[in-house]
Design a protein around this motif. Structure first.
Motif, PDB file in Angstrom:
ATOM      1  N   THR A  40       0.837  -1.213   0.000  1.00 52.70           N
ATOM      2  CA  THR A  40       0.000   0.000   0.000  1.00 52.70           C
ATOM      3  C   THR A  40       0.870   1.261   0.000  1.00 52.70           C
ATOM      4  N   THR A  41       1.969   1.233   0.705  1.00 45.88           N
ATOM      5  CA  THR A  41       2.888   2.381   0.719  1.00 45.88           C
ATOM      6  C   THR A  41       3.571   2.534  -0.630  1.00 45.88           C
ATOM      7  N   ILE A  42       4.000   1.422  -1.212  1.00 44.46           N
ATOM      8  CA  ILE A  42       4.626   1.473  -2.541  1.00 44.46           C
ATOM      9  C   ILE A  42       3.650   2.079  -3.540  1.00 44.46           C
ATOM     10  N   ASN A  43       2.403   1.629  -3.514  1.00 44.00           N
ATOM     11  CA  ASN A  43       1.412   2.145  -4.469  1.00 44.00           C
ATOM     12  C   ASN A  43       1.141   3.630  -4.262  1.00 44.00           C
ATOM     13  N   ARG A  44       1.115   4.067  -3.005  1.00 45.54           N
ATOM     14  CA  ARG A  44       0.929   5.499  -2.755  1.00 45.54           C
ATOM     15  C   ARG A  44       2.116   6.289  -3.289  1.00 45.54           C
ATOM     16  N   ARG A  45       3.315   5.770  -3.090  1.00 49.70           N
ATOM     17  CA  ARG A  45       4.503   6.458  -3.605  1.00 49.70           C
ATOM     18  C   ARG A  45       4.468   6.523  -5.131  1.00 49.70           C
ATOM     19  N   LEU A  46       4.036   5.441  -5.770  1.00 49.48           N
ATOM     20  CA  LEU A  46       3.913   5.469  -7.233  1.00 49.48           C
ATOM     21  C   LEU A  46       2.845   6.468  -7.669  1.00 49.48           C
ATOM     22  N   SER A  47       1.754   6.556  -6.925  1.00 50.21           N
ATOM     23  CA  SER A  47       0.712   7.538  -7.235  1.00 50.21           C
ATOM     24  C   SER A  47       1.259   8.960  -7.124  1.00 50.21           C
ATOM     25  N   ALA A  48       2.055   9.197  -6.098  1.00 46.67           N
ATOM     26  CA  ALA A  48       2.656  10.521  -5.925  1.00 46.67           C
ATOM     27  C   ALA A  48       3.589  10.849  -7.087  1.00 46.67           C
ATOM     28  N   ILE A  49       4.378   9.876  -7.498  1.00 44.95           N
ATOM     29  CA  ILE A  49       5.316  10.090  -8.611  1.00 44.95           C
ATOM     30  C   ILE A  49       4.549  10.345  -9.905  1.00 44.95           C
ATOM     31  N   ARG A  50       3.479   9.559 -10.136  1.00 43.83           N
ATOM     32  CA  ARG A  50       2.668   9.786 -11.344  1.00 43.83           C
ATOM     33  C   ARG A  50       2.045  11.174 -11.328  1.00 43.83           C
ATOM     34  N   ALA A  51       1.498  11.571 -10.181  1.00 43.18           N
ATOM     35  CA  ALA A  51       0.872  12.895 -10.076  1.00 43.18           C
ATOM     36  C   ALA A  51       1.913  14.002 -10.277  1.00 43.18           C
ATOM     37  N   PHE A  52       3.091  13.823  -9.696  1.00 43.75           N
ATOM     38  CA  PHE A  52       4.141  14.828  -9.871  1.00 43.75           C
ATOM     39  C   PHE A  52       4.503  14.984 -11.349  1.00 43.75           C
ATOM     40  N   PHE A  53       4.664  13.878 -12.047  1.00 42.73           N
ATOM     41  CA  PHE A  53       5.048  13.980 -13.457  1.00 42.73           C
ATOM     42  C   PHE A  53       3.900  14.463 -14.340  1.00 42.73           C
ATOM     43  N   ARG A  54       2.647  14.236 -13.936  1.00 47.38           N
ATOM     44  CA  ARG A  54       1.523  14.874 -14.658  1.00 47.38           C
ATOM     45  C   ARG A  54       1.637  16.388 -14.512  1.00 47.38           C
ATOM     46  N   PHE A  55       1.923  16.833 -13.287  1.00 47.56           N
ATOM     47  CA  PHE A  55       2.128  18.262 -13.031  1.00 47.56           C
ATOM     48  C   PHE A  55       3.322  18.780 -13.832  1.00 47.56           C
ATOM     49  N   ALA A  56       4.402  18.004 -13.861  1.00 47.80           N
ATOM     50  CA  ALA A  56       5.598  18.413 -14.607  1.00 47.80           C
ATOM     51  C   ALA A  56       5.280  18.550 -16.096  1.00 47.80           C
ATOM     52  N   ALA A  57       4.448  17.665 -16.629  1.00 46.34           N
ATOM     53  CA  ALA A  57       4.056  17.762 -18.038  1.00 46.34           C
ATOM     54  C   ALA A  57       3.190  19.001 -18.264  1.00 46.34           C
ATOM     55  N   LEU A  58       2.248  19.257 -17.367  1.00 45.76           N
ATOM     56  CA  LEU A  58       1.414  20.463 -17.478  1.00 45.76           C
ATOM     57  C   LEU A  58       2.255  21.733 -17.422  1.00 45.76           C
ATOM     58  N   SER A  59       3.328  21.664 -16.651  1.00 40.29           N
ATOM     59  CA  SER A  59       4.221  22.821 -16.492  1.00 40.29           C
ATOM     60  C   SER A  59       5.228  22.941 -17.625  1.00 40.29           C
ATOM     61  N   GLY A  60       5.249  21.956 -18.518  1.00 42.62           N
ATOM     62  CA  GLY A  60       6.200  21.984 -19.626  1.00 42.62           C
ATOM     63  C   GLY A  60       7.602  21.534 -19.250  1.00 42.62           C
TER      64      GLY A  60
END
Length: 125
Positions: free
Chosen positions: A90-110
């Motif tokens: 469950t912790t691993i999956n949350r960390r992966l979710s955080a990483i995915r969300a961060f990189f979605r933000f990074a893509a939105l930010s260019g």
């Protein structure tokens, strides 16, 4: 690579976490989600610098420079390390979710053209 260089990379990546946290606040993410995501990203970026799992850029002039070396393989390596370290799924999956969300933000930010975490699957629970 020198410890000072890796420290500079980690410091730069930590600044990107602050920007991401501000974005999450604007999206009305809960305080707990923001706290967890910051912790999860800090763990990921610390792992990158501690294991020297990427080739850092010669110069850090933009978020794009700092994030370019991070690939799907880098994130899969972090996931493997967490499993080997007996971190709960469950912790691993949350960390992966955080990483995915961060990189979605990074893509939105260019900052990145593609999300390297998009295809990284969660562990079965």
């Amino acid at each position: 690579m020198s410890r000072v260089m890796w420290s500079n990379v980690l410091n730069y990546l930590s600044k990107l976490i602050v920007s991401f946290d501000e974005f999450l606040a604007g999206e009305n993410a809960s305080k707990q989600t923001r706290k967890n995501y910051k912790s999860d990203l800090s763990a990921f970026f610390t792992w990158i610098t501690d294991t020297e799992s990427i080739v850092p850029p010669r110069e850090l002039q933009s978020p794009r420079d700092a994030l370019r070396p991070i690939s799907q393989e880098t994130i899969e390596g972090f996931k493997r390390w967490l499993k080997i370290s007996h971190v709960p799924a469950t912790t691993i999956n949350r960390r992966l979710s955080a990483i995915r969300a961060f990189f979605r933000f990074a893509a939105l930010s260019g900052w990145v053209s593609e999300n390297p975490a998009a295809a990284v699957a969660n562990l079965p629970i």
